[in-house]
Design a protein around this motif. Structure first.
Motif, PDB file in Angstrom:
ATOM      1  N   ALA A 322     -13.258 -29.401  10.697  1.00 31.94           N
ATOM      2  CA  ALA A 322     -11.708 -29.342  10.462  1.00 31.94           C
ATOM      3  C   ALA A 322     -12.018 -28.824   8.562  1.00 31.94           C
ATOM      4  N   SER A 325     -11.381 -24.840   8.872  1.00 31.21           N
ATOM      5  CA  SER A 325      -9.965 -24.640   9.763  1.00 31.21           C
ATOM      6  C   SER A 325      -9.245 -23.956   8.369  1.00 31.21           C
ATOM      7  N   SER A 326      -9.433 -24.050   6.823  1.00 30.55           N
ATOM      8  CA  SER A 326      -9.190 -23.074   5.853  1.00 30.55           C
ATOM      9  C   SER A 326      -8.681 -22.170   5.811  1.00 30.55           C
ATOM     10  N   VAL A 330     -10.990 -19.089  11.524  1.00 28.89           N
ATOM     11  CA  VAL A 330     -11.384 -19.821  12.476  1.00 28.89           C
ATOM     12  C   VAL A 330     -10.801 -21.093  13.567  1.00 28.89           C
ATOM     13  N   VAL A 331     -11.439 -20.295  14.552  1.00 28.50           N
ATOM     14  CA  VAL A 331     -10.239 -21.148  15.660  1.00 28.50           C
ATOM     15  C   VAL A 331     -11.458 -21.958  16.779  1.00 28.50           C
ATOM     16  N   ALA A 332     -11.142 -22.937  17.204  1.00 31.62           N
ATOM     17  CA  ALA A 332     -12.019 -24.279  17.591  1.00 31.62           C
ATOM     18  C   ALA A 332     -11.934 -24.205  18.965  1.00 31.62           C
ATOM     19  N   PHE A 346     -10.742 -30.917  13.977  1.00 31.64           N
ATOM     20  CA  PHE A 346     -10.077 -29.309  14.236  1.00 31.64           C
ATOM     21  C   PHE A 346      -8.352 -29.230  14.319  1.00 31.64           C
ATOM     22  N   GLU A 347      -8.514 -29.946  15.672  1.00 30.85           N
ATOM     23  CA  GLU A 347      -6.735 -29.527  16.237  1.00 30.85           C
ATOM     24  C   GLU A 347      -6.213 -30.510  15.234  1.00 30.85           C
ATOM     25  N   CYS A 350      -5.111 -28.596  12.594  1.00 30.64           N
ATOM     26  CA  CYS A 350      -4.672 -26.944  12.346  1.00 30.64           C
ATOM     27  C   CYS A 350      -5.089 -26.877  14.329  1.00 30.64           C
ATOM     28  N   ARG A 353      -4.652 -23.363  15.936  1.00 29.58           N
ATOM     29  CA  ARG A 353      -5.952 -22.509  16.410  1.00 29.58           C
ATOM     30  C   ARG A 353      -7.173 -23.146  17.163  1.00 29.58           C
ATOM     31  N   TYR A 354      -7.095 -23.859  17.249  1.00 28.09           N
ATOM     32  CA  TYR A 354      -7.624 -25.016  18.824  1.00 28.09           C
ATOM     33  C   TYR A 354      -7.034 -25.127  20.091  1.00 28.09           C
TER      34      TYR A 354
END
Length: 617
Positions: A322, A325-326, A330-332, A346-347, A350, A353-354
């Motif tokens: 998480a 995410s800045s 970066v994606v998850a 992370f979701e 962000c 991008r999840y």
């Protein structure tokens, strides 16, 4: 429909057939007939619909072409000659030859190849990842084209790919299936039954288009129309003839993977019009830039914990992800276990991008591969057992593709407890160590996890972090450094008699054992081997020599290929070091963590016994 020159395209198709025959016959091997069947399809695509600057393969707005049927590499390389990016000599004299770029199945050693293919059923899943990046991240109008074979439609990964392509509304994706009826050994499952294929394609939410794969006008119309459906992927089912253009082998079994003999090749080349040098410049892409760009100046504030707090390393992973995410690239990707792996955090911060891939671990890894092609920094996570058992071939091929992906497997080892052996990854370290160029990490506490997850974001190749389910005491300060390839030593003294090596959960068992050994008294130091590949060989040798050459290695993993094996390999040429390994023996059952570790022979009391045996106490 735009203007289309069937005569010129027919000549290009003949050249692609001739060159496919020439390079494979010169090499004495290769899939000539599989290339011949798809030559018309690729000639139309190349001359009319493919938007690509061949001199700038990294251009952000280029279309992407992936040969999922990678064995048809003679056709792909013939296209490269027509585009002018490889020459006659390279095509004819280096195909399948040692030291050449034109390998039996394409790899990204060629800049016009996005991913390595050849393990059937992977090109389309990888293409889904590229298309996801195009629609949801880059937000650019490039199209992703995939040439598939009908044999690979028997692979479940193809249907996982179509399912997720439909879920994410990938109208920028077109799969072209070369339905030539014949596989490696006889007819395919449905042969030329295009209706059967269509029903399956439509059931997974994609648009099915049936055509004659040798009718140039029909091919052009289908390719052109596939760009028009903005929210649905298109699957063009093209009925073709294997070996098309060479009557002696057309639709005949027994020619799969075989080059035409020289005499037959000469006759076929002459009948097809001989050697030509048609050049295709390609359609220039429109200018544009991705919606997301890297920003290396973005500050990262890592989470931190106080010494003694009991924190699962999977929780530390989620919080660190998480924080990452800045970083805009970066994606998850999650396999519907984000509330367990903590990737779901992370979701929360962000969501754009999840990407939820549900229980489709193969597609999850393939999507990560495709996003890496577009320059993103993907983290894909699931239970460790499912990453290895379900997705290992995709991980192996990712390494061959040379992409940078980050994998995190939680709930590893007998440590997970009551869920039982089906959920216990006891093979994952061996599998991940075996992957070419991989990095394998196994932290024991929350702060080391945070630093290693941050490091993974900048690692090349396939990296893997193993995370534990249970909470364990934080051992390190938040500002401690954890270089990849390093280790940490605890309780070291000048009179130490034995080195106890652990990673993850077994570090804590080793520390308990060292305390118990001190009462004997046997002086033991503990090495936290948090980096398993690369391994801190220098530090390990130093500790071993300072403790009389006595080393006990403890791991929550089967002995084959695990931490003990890594250490024994590392020390194979070092004299006067004796290593005793403790690993999970037999098949674990459900139970409490402490009972399972003890039954597996890797708890503190077993470590004490092994250490005393080595020391002679």
């Amino acid at each position: 429909m735009s203007e289309f020159d069937t005569t010129a395209t027919a000549k290009l198709a003949s050249q692609l057939r001739v060159d496919s025959i020439r390079c494979s016959s010169k090499a004495g091997s290769g899939h000539a007939t599989s290339s011949l069947s798809a030559a018309d399809l690729m000639a139309v695509l190349m001359s009319s619909e493919l938007t690509y600057d061949w001199n700038k393969p990294d251009l952000a707005t280029n279309d992407h072409l992936i040969f999922s049927k990678g064995h048809a590499s003679p056709l792909l390389y013939s296209m490269f000659r027509a585009a002018g990016v490889i020459d006659e000599d390279e095509l004819i004299n280096t195909y399948r030859q040692f030291g050449g770029r034109l390998q039996g199945h394409p790899t990204p050693v060629l800049p016009w190849v996005d991913v390595a293919t050849g393990s059937l059923g992977q090109g389309l899943p990888d293409a889904v990842g590229v298309a996801m990046a195009g629609r949801h991240l880059d937000k650019l109008p490039y199209h992703v084209w995939v040439l598939c074979g009908d044999s690979e439609l028997a692979e479940g990964s193809v249907w996982e790919a179509l399912d997720k392509a439909s879920l994410y509304k990938l109208g920028n994706l077109t799969a072209i299936v070369d339905v030539n009826r014949l596989g490696q050994q006889g007819p395919t499952e449905f042969q030329w039954d295009l209706d059967e294929y269509s029903r399956r394609v439509e059931a997974f939410g994609a648009k099915a288009v049936e055509i004659d794969g040798h009718d140039l006008t029909a091919i052009h119309r289908a390719l052109e129309e596939s760009r028009q459906d903005s929210d649905r992927p298109t699957v063009i089912l093209a009925k073709t003839i294997k070996g098309k253009g060479v009557p002696d082998v057309e639709n005949k079994d027994g020619w799969h993977g075989k080059a035409l003999p020289d005499e037959m090749a000469d006759v076929a080349i002459k009948a097809l019009g001989g050697v030509t040098s048609i050049h295709i410049d390609g359609n220039a892409p429109e200018p544009g830039t991705p919606a997301i760009s890297a920003d290396p100046s973005v500050p990262i504030t890592l989470p931190s914990w106080d010494r003694g707090e009991e924190v699962p390393t999977r929780s530390a992973f989620g919080k660190t992800l998480a924080a990452l995410s800045s970083r805009p690239k970066v994606v998850a990707l999650d396999g519907e276990v984000g509330n367990s792996t903590h990737a779901g955090e992370f979701e929360d911060v962000c969501p754009e991008r999840y990407f939820q891939m549900y229980i489709a671990e193969q597609q999850m890894v393939a999507s990560a591969v495709g996003m890496s092609v577009r320059g993103y920094v993907p983290f894909a996570s699931s239970f460790a057992a499912f990453l290895t058992s379900r997705a290992f071939d995709f991980i192996r091929m990712a390494a061959i593709s040379g992409v940078d992906i980050r994998l995190v497997g939680s709930h590893a080892g007998a440590e997970i407890g009551a869920d039982g052996p089906s959920q216990m990854a006891l093979e994952d370290i061996a599998m991940m160590r075996a992957v070419h160029g991989s990095t394998v990490l196994y932290p024991c506490d929350a702060n080391s996890t945070a630093h290693l997850v941050e490091a993974m974001a900048d690692l090349d190749g396939v990296s893997y972090l193993r995370a534990t389910r249970g909470g364990y005491p934080v051992l390190y300060d938040a500002d401690e450094e954890f270089p990849v390839g390093g280790s940490k030593t605890h309780r070291a003294g000048p009179d130490d008699q034995v080195t106890l090596v652990g990673a993850g959960v077994t570090v804590h068992e080793c520390l308990q054992a060292a305390e118990q050994l001190a009462e004997v008294p046997v002086r033991a130091r503990v090495v936290d081997m948090y980096s398993l590949k690369p391994l801190d060989r220098t530090g390990l040798i130093e500790s071993a020599r300072q403790t009389g050459g006595r080393v006990v290695v403890v791991e929550d993993h089967y002995p084959e290929g695990g931490i003990g094996a890594a250490i024994l390999e590392s020390l194979a040429d070092v004299p006067d070091i004796r290593v005793e390994t403790l690993a999970v023996q037999g098949l674990p059952t459900s139970g409490a963590t402490a009972d399972l570790l003890d039954a597996a022979g890797i708890s503190a009391r077993h470590i004490v016994t092994a250490a005393r045996r080595l020391v002679g106490a």
